[in-house]
Design a protein around this motif. Structure first.
Motif, PDB file in Angstrom:
ATOM      1  N   GLU A  93       0.827  -1.216   0.000  1.00  0.00           N
ATOM      2  CA  GLU A  93       0.000   0.000   0.000  1.00  0.00           C
ATOM      3  C   GLU A  93       0.853   1.254   0.000  1.00  0.00           C
ATOM      4  N   GLU A  94       1.956   1.224   0.760  1.00  0.00           N
ATOM      5  CA  GLU A  94       2.841   2.394   0.802  1.00  0.00           C
ATOM      6  C   GLU A  94       3.505   2.618  -0.557  1.00  0.00           C
ATOM      7  N   VAL A  95       3.905   1.531  -1.213  1.00  0.00           N
ATOM      8  CA  VAL A  95       4.485   1.639  -2.553  1.00  0.00           C
ATOM      9  C   VAL A  95       3.471   2.250  -3.510  1.00  0.00           C
ATOM     10  N   SER A 102      -3.160   2.588  -7.309  1.00  0.00           N
ATOM     11  CA  SER A 102      -3.730   1.614  -6.383  1.00  0.00           C
ATOM     12  C   SER A 102      -2.798   0.414  -6.239  1.00  0.00           C
ATOM     13  N   PRO A 103      -2.921  -0.346  -5.133  1.00  0.00           N
ATOM     14  CA  PRO A 103      -2.138  -1.585  -5.014  1.00  0.00           C
ATOM     15  C   PRO A 103      -2.372  -2.531  -6.180  1.00  0.00           C
ATOM     16  N   ASP A 135       8.678   1.477 -14.831  1.00  0.00           N
ATOM     17  CA  ASP A 135       7.651   2.329 -14.229  1.00  0.00           C
ATOM     18  C   ASP A 135       7.343   1.991 -12.774  1.00  0.00           C
ATOM     19  N   LEU A 136       8.255   1.280 -12.103  1.00  0.00           N
ATOM     20  CA  LEU A 136       8.046   0.956 -10.687  1.00  0.00           C
ATOM     21  C   LEU A 136       9.300   1.331  -9.891  1.00  0.00           C
ATOM     22  N   GLN A 172      11.415  -2.436  -0.302  1.00  0.00           N
ATOM     23  CA  GLN A 172       9.969  -2.345  -0.073  1.00  0.00           C
ATOM     24  C   GLN A 172       9.312  -3.680  -0.438  1.00  0.00           C
ATOM     25  N   LEU A 173       8.635  -4.306   0.529  1.00  0.00           N
ATOM     26  CA  LEU A 173       8.077  -5.637   0.324  1.00  0.00           C
ATOM     27  C   LEU A 173       6.696  -5.555  -0.315  1.00  0.00           C
TER      28      LEU A 173
END
Length: 206
Positions: A93-95, A102-103, A135-136, A172-173
């Motif tokens: 969610e934080e990512v 959205s997730p 893009d991530l 980040q998991l």
């Protein structure tokens, strides 16, 4: 290229950028050089581990003469390895918030592109993969965790990776996989070697 001696048995080749490093890595895999026992790519360097008694200056000259093909962004035309993932990561969610989506969109983008192992490091079997879409991109965590479980799928900077064993970490998991990244019972223990192409598959949709 810049060549730096590393002790008595290795030479570090520094490159201007990751694209040039990919080209040199591909050239060395396609045309192994006399005097080089193995080469180890990193973000913008390639370590040349020399055969005993090899002349470092001669090896350097051979590397300089290698033809470097244009980087196509895909190191291998083999079918990608499919890695099943449960997108249940603590930081998903934080990512998503960091990326302004959205997730579910994070999952769609993570599974919707082919990733390539650029190099390995940190722990045996830990590959640093870049995606074809790029893009991530998210920062590492400000406070690394003292323990991340084996199989955790994570993002940091422009890379994605899978923790091969339980260890500290600051990525980040976003998910977990049951597929072993490192297994000494296999002929090649590391599942994700440099140049390997990977597609992540959402287990909930399988």
């Amino acid at each position: 290229m810049r060549f730096l001696p590393c002790g008595l048995g290795a030479v570090l080749v520094e490159l201007d950028d990751a694209a040039t490093r990919r080209r040199l890595d591909a050239a060395l895999r396609a045309q192994p050089l006399h005097g080089v026992r193995e080469h180890v790519p990193a973000a913008r360097t390639v370590l040349l581990v020399l055969e005993p008694g090899a002349d470092a200056r001669a090896v350097t000259a051979r590397v300089r003469s290698l033809p470097l093909a244009e980087d196509t962004g895909a190191a291998d035309e083999a079918e990608p390895i499919e890695v099943p993932v449960r997108y249940d990561g603590e930081d998903l969610e934080e990512v998503a918030a960091t990326l302004g989506m959205s997730p579910a969109e994070v999952v769609t983008r993570h599974t919707g592109q082919v990733w390539t192992v650029e190099f390995c490091g940190f722990a045996p079997g830990f590959g640093y993969l870049t995606g074809e879409a790029g893009d991530l991109v998210v920062p590492r965590r400000h406070d690394p965790r003292p323990r991340i479980p084996a199989g955790a799928v994570a993002l940091a900077d422009q890379y994605t990776g899978v923790y091969p064993r339980s260890s500290p970490g600051g990525w980040q998991l976003i998910g977990t996989t049951s597929m072993a990244m490192w297994d000494t019972a296999r002929p090649t223990p590391a599942l994700l070697a440099p140049g390997t192409r990977v597609r992540f598959v959402d287990e909930s949709r399988a």
